[in-house]
Write a protein that holds these residues in place. Structure first.
Motif, short mmCIF file in Angstrom:
data_model
loop_
_atom_site.label_atom_id
_atom_site.label_comp_id
_atom_site.label_asym_id
_atom_site.label_seq_id
_atom_site.Cartn_x
_atom_site.Cartn_y
_atom_site.Cartn_z
N LYS A 70 0.85 -1.20 0.00
CA LYS A 70 0.00 0.00 0.00
C LYS A 70 0.89 1.25 0.00
O LYS A 70 0.56 2.24 -0.62
CB LYS A 70 -0.93 -0.01 1.20
CG LYS A 70 -1.89 1.14 1.21
CD LYS A 70 -2.91 1.06 2.31
CE LYS A 70 -3.88 2.23 2.19
NZ LYS A 70 -4.96 2.14 3.15
N GLN A 71 2.02 1.18 0.67
CA GLN A 71 2.96 2.31 0.73
C GLN A 71 3.45 2.67 -0.68
O GLN A 71 3.53 3.85 -1.03
CB GLN A 71 4.14 1.96 1.64
CG GLN A 71 5.19 3.03 1.73
CD GLN A 71 6.39 2.60 2.57
OE1 GLN A 71 6.35 1.61 3.28
NE2 GLN A 71 7.46 3.36 2.46
N VAL A 72 3.78 1.68 -1.49
CA VAL A 72 4.24 1.93 -2.86
C VAL A 72 3.10 2.53 -3.69
O VAL A 72 3.30 3.49 -4.43
CB VAL A 72 4.80 0.65 -3.51
CG1 VAL A 72 4.98 0.82 -5.01
CG2 VAL A 72 6.13 0.28 -2.86
N ILE A 73 1.90 1.99 -3.55
CA ILE A 73 0.76 2.52 -4.30
C ILE A 73 0.49 3.97 -3.89
O ILE A 73 0.25 4.83 -4.73
CB ILE A 73 -0.49 1.63 -4.13
CG1 ILE A 73 -0.23 0.28 -4.81
CG2 ILE A 73 -1.73 2.31 -4.71
CD1 ILE A 73 -1.28 -0.77 -4.53
N MET A 74 0.59 4.26 -2.60
CA MET A 74 0.40 5.64 -2.13
C MET A 74 1.48 6.56 -2.69
O MET A 74 1.20 7.72 -3.02
CB MET A 74 0.38 5.70 -0.60
CG MET A 74 -0.91 5.20 0.02
SD MET A 74 -2.40 6.06 -0.58
CE MET A 74 -2.06 7.75 -0.06
#
Length: 184
Positions: free
Chosen positions: A25-29
């Motif tokens: 989720k961190q990469v997508i954010m």
């Protein structure tokens, strides 16, 4: 990587090339934050994104495949299966939407262009992070309002398929810029 290298290394990396490494989720954010810095006339910030993961992205593939089966003039089992497989292979899918300025204070093409620039920011960031991306804009997006809710002034412009991949970037050499420029 230097910005020029990131730009030159950006490629369409297709879902069949993705491995099964999950995308955090961190990469997508990080991708979405990069999108949010795109230029926009009158600061309308028309880009809207719907992130599909897990079962939802698989359900999208089934929906699109079935819609293809329903509407295709010439049905192809190969294409039907590919549509489903693409969604399954992706680590995540971001639906690229544009919410038109309710005042229509600027031309629609500028809102589409701003959204495309937001996608380019995501794509360049994905390249820098070693993540493959592919923008698909199938005719089937005309039916996407049956899959998820769109606001009355919102439209879907396609899907950004994302996934980690093994191996080098596909080769690409653009035609010379001199063929595309007229000096006046």
């Amino acid at each position: 990587m230097e910005l020029k290298q990131i730009i030159q290394n950006r490629r369409s990396v297709f879902p069949d090339q993705y491995n099964s490494k999950p995308i955090s989720k961190q990469v997508i954010m990080e991708l979405l934050e990069a999108a949010n810095w795109a230029p926009t006339h009158k600061r309308t910030e028309p880009w809207r994104f719907k992130v599909l993961e897990g079962e939802t992205k698989i359900n999208l593939g089934v929906f699109l495949a079935e819609k293809f089966k329903e509407t295709a003039d010439k049905f192809s089992e190969f294409k039907y299966n590919k549509i489903k497989r693409n969604s399954k292979n992706a680590g995540a899918i971001i639906a690229i939407c544009m919410e038109r300025d309710p005042e229509e204070s600027i031309p629609e093409w500028e809102e589409v262009a701003a959204t495309a620039m937001a996608v380019q920011n995501m794509w360049l960031t994905a390249t820098d992070l070693g993540l493959g991306a592919y923008w698909s804009s199938p005719g089937l997006i005309a039916s996407i309002g049956e899959f998820f809710t769109l606001k009355p002034n919102e439209k879907c412009l396609g899907f950004l398929f994302l996934g980690y991949y093994d191996g080098p970037n596909p080769e690409r050499t653009p035609n010379p810029i001199e063929d595309k420029v007229e000096w006046l």
